[in-house]
Design a protein around this motif. Structure first.
Motif, short mmCIF file in Angstrom:
data_model
loop_
_atom_site.label_atom_id
_atom_site.label_comp_id
_atom_site.label_asym_id
_atom_site.label_seq_id
_atom_site.Cartn_x
_atom_site.Cartn_y
_atom_site.Cartn_z
N PRO A 31 0.81 -1.23 0.00
CA PRO A 31 0.00 0.00 0.00
C PRO A 31 0.84 1.27 0.00
O PRO A 31 0.32 2.34 -0.32
N CYS A 32 2.11 1.20 0.38
CA CYS A 32 3.04 2.32 0.25
C CYS A 32 3.62 2.25 -1.16
O CYS A 32 4.51 1.43 -1.43
N ALA A 33 3.11 3.09 -2.05
CA ALA A 33 3.32 2.89 -3.48
C ALA A 33 4.78 2.82 -3.91
O ALA A 33 5.10 2.17 -4.90
N ASP A 34 5.69 3.48 -3.21
CA ASP A 34 7.09 3.49 -3.62
C ASP A 34 7.87 2.29 -3.12
O ASP A 34 9.06 2.17 -3.41
N TRP A 35 7.23 1.42 -2.36
CA TRP A 35 7.94 0.30 -1.75
C TRP A 35 7.37 -1.04 -2.15
O TRP A 35 6.16 -1.25 -2.14
N THR A 36 8.27 -1.96 -2.49
CA THR A 36 7.90 -3.37 -2.50
C THR A 36 7.87 -3.85 -1.05
O THR A 36 8.25 -3.10 -0.14
N LEU A 37 7.48 -5.09 -0.83
CA LEU A 37 7.49 -5.60 0.53
C LEU A 37 8.91 -5.62 1.08
O LEU A 37 9.13 -5.33 2.26
N HIS A 38 9.88 -5.95 0.25
CA HIS A 38 11.28 -5.91 0.68
C HIS A 38 11.63 -4.51 1.17
O HIS A 38 12.24 -4.34 2.23
N GLY A 39 11.26 -3.50 0.39
CA GLY A 39 11.57 -2.13 0.76
C GLY A 39 10.87 -1.71 2.04
O GLY A 39 11.46 -1.01 2.88
N LEU A 40 9.63 -2.13 2.21
CA LEU A 40 8.90 -1.78 3.43
C LEU A 40 9.54 -2.43 4.65
O LEU A 40 9.72 -1.77 5.68
#
Length: 206
Positions: A31-40
């Motif tokens: 849901p945080c558009a700039d992040w993949t799950l890895h990034g989150l």
């Protein structure tokens, strides 16, 4: 408000969701558009470590790196270790009254920093659960308290702030849905939303 108890429960619930993450899911959008799950997850590890280290850093000349988290072959374990470091730091005597610098946003008592992180825990738990299709049903007190905290700040209106503009939800919506909507997320994500949530954070929900 017993922020220590609330935070402990929020961190436990979010940790349980993260423990379900499989390696094949790390490239999924969130849901945080700039992040993949890895990034989150890397962001969450970074926040845990930075908050912990900020408790002993000079608040006027802090050199804490707020983007230092790294994920290895076992992201859930990386998260668990960073969460343990956070918990140890904030359990130290006097830390809730100590001045702590949170990113570039200012210096706050440790108790206020813990409030910031509490909101992060509640909302990012939802982010991760939505991403992997897992159930996320925190005790109603957690999102209700986080929503009360966030409503002390005007919601974003034009997309230029830290968060995306608030998403309208019915008054009958749950406290959790109202919370994530207040921070610019669509409670029905991944359904089409008026606008994606930003991936920014200031020690609160990104």
């Amino acid at each position: 408000m017993d922020i220590e108890n609330l935070h402990r429960r929020a961190m436990q619930g979010t940790g349980q969701v993260i423990a379900e993450v499989g390696p094949e899911q790390l490239r999924l959008p969130t849901p945080c558009a700039d992040w993949t799950l890895h990034g989150l997850l890397r962001h969450m590890v970074s926040e845990n470590l930075a908050f912990a280290r900020a408790t002993t850093a000079d608040p006027e000349g802090s050199d804490v790196d707020w983007d230092a988290g790294r994920l290895g072959a076992a992201p859930a374990e990386d998260y668990r270790r960073s969460a343990a470091e956070f918990s140890t730091a904030f359990a130290a005597e006097g830390v809730l009254d100590r001045q702590v610098r949170v990113r570039e946003f200012g210096v706050f008592p440790g108790r206020v920093a813990l409030v910031f992180h509490f909101v992060d825990m509640v909302v990012h738990g939802w982010d991760v659960a939505r991403t992997i299709g897992s159930r996320y049903e925190p005790d109603e007190e957690l999102p209700a308290t986080a929503l009360e905290i966030m409503r002390a700040n005007p919601p974003a209106q034009d997309g230029t702030g830290v968060f995306a503009p608030m998403v309208e939800v019915p008054e009958s919506a749950s406290a959790l849905d109202k919370l994530v909507a207040y921070l610019g997320r669509n409670p029905t994500w991944p359904a089409e939303a008026p606008g994606p949530a930003r991936a920014a954070s200031y020690g609160m929900a990104g």
